[in-house]
Design an enzyme around this catalytic site. Sequence first.
Site, PDB file in Angstrom:
ATOM      1  N   ARG A  34      20.597  66.443  10.058  1.00  0.00           N
ATOM      2  CA  ARG A  34      21.177  67.384  11.016  1.00  0.00           C
ATOM      3  C   ARG A  34      20.471  68.738  10.980  1.00  0.00           C
ATOM      4  O   ARG A  34      20.477  69.478  11.952  1.00  0.00           O
ATOM      5  CB  ARG A  34      22.673  67.568  10.724  1.00  0.00           C
ATOM      6  CG  ARG A  34      23.518  66.345  11.058  1.00  0.00           C
ATOM      7  CD  ARG A  34      25.004  66.693  11.001  1.00  0.00           C
ATOM      8  NE  ARG A  34      25.827  65.577  11.414  1.00  0.00           N
ATOM      9  CZ  ARG A  34      26.354  64.693  10.585  1.00  0.00           C
ATOM     10  NH1 ARG A  34      26.122  64.805   9.279  1.00  0.00           N
ATOM     11  NH2 ARG A  34      27.111  63.713  11.029  1.00  0.00           N
ATOM     12  N   TYR A 126      37.457  56.420  -2.013  1.00  0.00           N
ATOM     13  CA  TYR A 126      36.033  56.695  -2.249  1.00  0.00           C
ATOM     14  C   TYR A 126      35.356  55.478  -2.870  1.00  0.00           C
ATOM     15  O   TYR A 126      34.292  55.037  -2.406  1.00  0.00           O
ATOM     16  CB  TYR A 126      35.898  57.909  -3.167  1.00  0.00           C
ATOM     17  CG  TYR A 126      34.475  58.349  -3.425  1.00  0.00           C
ATOM     18  CD1 TYR A 126      33.838  59.243  -2.570  1.00  0.00           C
ATOM     19  CD2 TYR A 126      33.766  57.884  -4.543  1.00  0.00           C
ATOM     20  CE1 TYR A 126      32.525  59.654  -2.810  1.00  0.00           C
ATOM     21  CE2 TYR A 126      32.462  58.288  -4.783  1.00  0.00           C
ATOM     22  CZ  TYR A 126      31.851  59.183  -3.920  1.00  0.00           C
ATOM     23  OH  TYR A 126      30.553  59.570  -4.156  1.00  0.00           O
ATOM     24  N   LYS A 130      32.517  52.903  -1.059  1.00  0.00           N
ATOM     25  CA  LYS A 130      31.196  52.724  -1.669  1.00  0.00           C
ATOM     26  C   LYS A 130      30.906  51.235  -1.861  1.00  0.00           C
ATOM     27  O   LYS A 130      29.789  50.765  -1.583  1.00  0.00           O
ATOM     28  CB  LYS A 130      31.125  53.449  -3.011  1.00  0.00           C
ATOM     29  CG  LYS A 130      31.120  54.970  -2.913  1.00  0.00           C
ATOM     30  CD  LYS A 130      29.884  55.494  -2.195  1.00  0.00           C
ATOM     31  CE  LYS A 130      29.846  57.005  -2.195  1.00  0.00           C
ATOM     32  NZ  LYS A 130      28.696  57.538  -1.408  1.00  0.00           N
TER      33      LYS A 130
END
Length: 233
Positions: A34, A126, A130
């Site tokens: 970005r 989380y 993953k």
Amino acid sequence: MQRKAIVIGATGLVGQHLIKQLSEIYDTLIVIARRPPRYINTSMRFYQVNDFDNLAEVFASVGVDRSTDAFSCLGTTRKQAGSDEAFRKVDHDYNVSFAKLCHDKGVKNFFLLSSMNADKDSRFLYNQVKAETEQSIMALGFEQLVIFRPSLLLGKHKGRPLESISQKAFQLISPLVSESLRLHPISAKRVAIAMAMAAHEVYERSKFRKATVPNTTDIIENKQMLAMTRVKN
């Protein structure tokens, strides 16, 4: 044949170190992010993507082919993302989308930054995501997939106060803690070095390979990364 690498997540804690390491072993380094990375050299080609939902449009012009190795250090946290859905979109959907685009272009080797606690049965989102990301990319069938599972990452990382507190606490006791411990924290730089070392090893093995090998997945755990990057006195 000139060697090329493509990286997403190059402005993150590990990624910013990784592109420095890769620039030493690849002739061309393609970075999609970005914003421009802080480290830039003459071998680097930067492509800006304002929204990773539009990754395919940017990807079409970057020149990825079978001579390209792909690396992903892209990731966030639930707090930074703002919701469970937004977190999953970054850590799973964008990573898998990138991997699919690479696979469709004939990329043989993919290197993924994951987490030591990746576990689809974990009660923590989380860790679940993953593990799901690992499985989704495994299913694509790269000739060589290497997954890196570090413990707590040491380094300056904005927006993660709990990690900063943990890092400071560990720095006080680090001289007393053996690196052989499974949960031993690891610096982001050492993870990046381990990723570059693994990529170089894959390349060296490929020079002596006479035929395409079955799809292979290697998982490099935290303890192994510490051993690979230990400085010998």
